[in-house]
Design an enzyme around this catalytic site. Structure first.
Site, mmCIF file in Angstrom:
data_model
loop_
_atom_site.group_PDB
_atom_site.id
_atom_site.type_symbol
_atom_site.label_atom_id
_atom_site.label_comp_id
_atom_site.label_asym_id
_atom_site.label_seq_id
_atom_site.Cartn_x
_atom_site.Cartn_y
_atom_site.Cartn_z
ATOM 1 N N ASP A 103 1.327 6.009 -8.363
ATOM 2 C CA ASP A 103 1.740 5.840 -6.973
ATOM 3 C C ASP A 103 1.705 7.193 -6.278
ATOM 4 O O ASP A 103 1.855 8.248 -6.928
ATOM 5 C CB ASP A 103 3.139 5.232 -6.883
ATOM 6 C CG ASP A 103 3.492 4.844 -5.442
ATOM 7 O OD1 ASP A 103 2.656 4.198 -4.784
ATOM 8 O OD2 ASP A 103 4.585 5.200 -4.980
ATOM 9 N N GLU A 114 2.826 9.258 -2.343
ATOM 10 C CA GLU A 114 3.394 9.250 -1.003
ATOM 11 C C GLU A 114 2.584 10.231 -0.169
ATOM 12 O O GLU A 114 2.052 11.219 -0.692
ATOM 13 C CB GLU A 114 4.874 9.634 -1.012
ATOM 14 C CG GLU A 114 5.765 8.726 -1.843
ATOM 15 C CD GLU A 114 5.817 7.287 -1.342
ATOM 16 O OE1 GLU A 114 5.475 7.039 -0.159
ATOM 17 O OE2 GLU A 114 6.190 6.405 -2.131
ATOM 18 N N GLU A 164 7.219 8.332 11.038
ATOM 19 C CA GLU A 164 7.172 6.993 10.445
ATOM 20 C C GLU A 164 7.078 7.074 8.925
ATOM 21 O O GLU A 164 7.665 6.259 8.208
ATOM 22 C CB GLU A 164 5.972 6.211 10.991
ATOM 23 C CG GLU A 164 6.045 5.918 12.474
ATOM 24 C CD GLU A 164 5.534 7.086 13.330
ATOM 25 O OE1 GLU A 164 5.219 8.156 12.764
ATOM 26 O OE2 GLU A 164 5.444 6.900 14.553
ATOM 27 N N HIS A 203 11.382 4.633 -0.638
ATOM 28 C CA HIS A 203 10.166 4.654 -1.433
ATOM 29 C C HIS A 203 10.032 6.044 -2.046
ATOM 30 O O HIS A 203 10.202 7.057 -1.372
ATOM 31 C CB HIS A 203 8.937 4.372 -0.557
ATOM 32 C CG HIS A 203 8.809 2.947 -0.165
ATOM 33 N ND1 HIS A 203 8.011 2.056 -0.836
ATOM 34 C CD2 HIS A 203 9.391 2.250 0.839
ATOM 35 C CE1 HIS A 203 8.107 0.866 -0.259
ATOM 36 N NE2 HIS A 203 8.939 0.964 0.760
ATOM 37 N N ASP A 206 8.870 4.124 -7.859
ATOM 38 C CA ASP A 206 7.958 3.002 -7.611
ATOM 39 C C ASP A 206 7.048 2.756 -8.809
ATOM 40 O O ASP A 206 6.724 1.610 -9.126
ATOM 41 C CB ASP A 206 7.126 3.263 -6.355
ATOM 42 C CG ASP A 206 7.912 3.022 -5.073
ATOM 43 O OD1 ASP A 206 9.111 2.682 -5.173
ATOM 44 O OD2 ASP A 206 7.341 3.173 -3.981
#
Length: 250
Positions: A8, A10, A53, A155, A160
């Site tokens: 994963d 970000e 965001e 998150h 995750d």
């Protein structure tokens, strides 16, 4: 031995082709469907602002990355590529993460994911096929498959990955349950008629294999003879090798 990496990332935003960059990478290693503890977790300085965001989703700000002295991707990209090399990657919404990794690798002149990893499994695609018309976010899958996500507030790539690993194992358990069972062998075993034990089977009592007696064989032969009369020839069971093998056993 099958090596898989639950992966994963970000990022600063959604669009690697429009200047967004990777800010966190996590990979959790599984070998033969068992977590090994050989994981890789890195924060990365993106050399640009992070969209509000995106911060609302993962909570990572540029100030935090600066405080932890996060390295540039150019310093850790080779380490990430080496960690992923020849593994099967398990990713939720794989095109997103693969897109960012390919962009970052391309900046360094490294090969793309297609050339680094063995292949990619997209668990979002799997979930849509298994649960059509339902929500298939990681949170939704955790709820559906009884995976505890109580420690997940925002998150984060590492948490995750850990959740996705449990989700993936749950989604594929029916395919591998027998293999998992046999790999976890204990002291149960198969016992033959002569008392010899073969390889153990976990969770099962010893199985006794009993050869047919002379009376059993005679009854079997009489039954086949009756079948011969019905079909006016040799019945199909006489041509399968089962009957001849049984006679040889006796």
């Amino acid at each position: 031995m099958k090596r898989q990496i639950i992966l994963d990332t970000e990022t600063t935003g959604l669009y690697p082709d429009q200047g967004d960059r990777l800010i966190e990478f996590a990979g959790v290693e599984m070998i033969d469907r068992r977590f090994t503890g050989n994981n890789l977790h890195l924060y990365v300085n993106p050399e640009r602002d992070i969209a509000e965001e995106a911060v609302a989703v993962h909570g990572i700000t540029l100030d935090k990355l600066t405080e932890m002295n996060a390295p540039l991707f150019a310093r850790v990209g080779g380490q990430i590529a080496d960690f992923l090399r020849d593994a099967e990657l398990v990713i939720h919404n794989a095109p997103f993460d693969v897109g960012f990794l390919n962009m970052e690798f391309g900046r360094m002149g490294l090969p793309s994911i297609t050339n680094v990893a063995a292949n990619v499994v997209d668990t979002l695609k799997m979930a849509r096929e298994m649960y059509p018309g339902q929500k298939n976010s990681l949170d939704a899958l955790c709820t559906r498959l009884d995976v505890d996500r109580s420690k997940r507030v925002l998150h984060g790539a590492l948490i995750d990955c850990e959740l996705l690993g449990e989700v993936y194992l749950a989604m594929t358990r029916n395919q591998f349950s027998l293999v998992d069972e046999l790999m976890g062998t204990s002291d149960s075993s198969i016992l033959s008629a002569d008392g010899q034990r073969s390889a153990p089977l976990v969770g099962h009592p010893p199985l006794l294999v009993v050869a047919p007696s002379a009376d059993d064989m005679a009854a079997h032969e009489a039954y086949l003879t009756d079948l011969d009369k019905i079909v006016e020839g040799a019945c199909v069971w006489r041509g399968t090798g089962r009957h001849e093998g049984a006679e040889h056993t006796s």
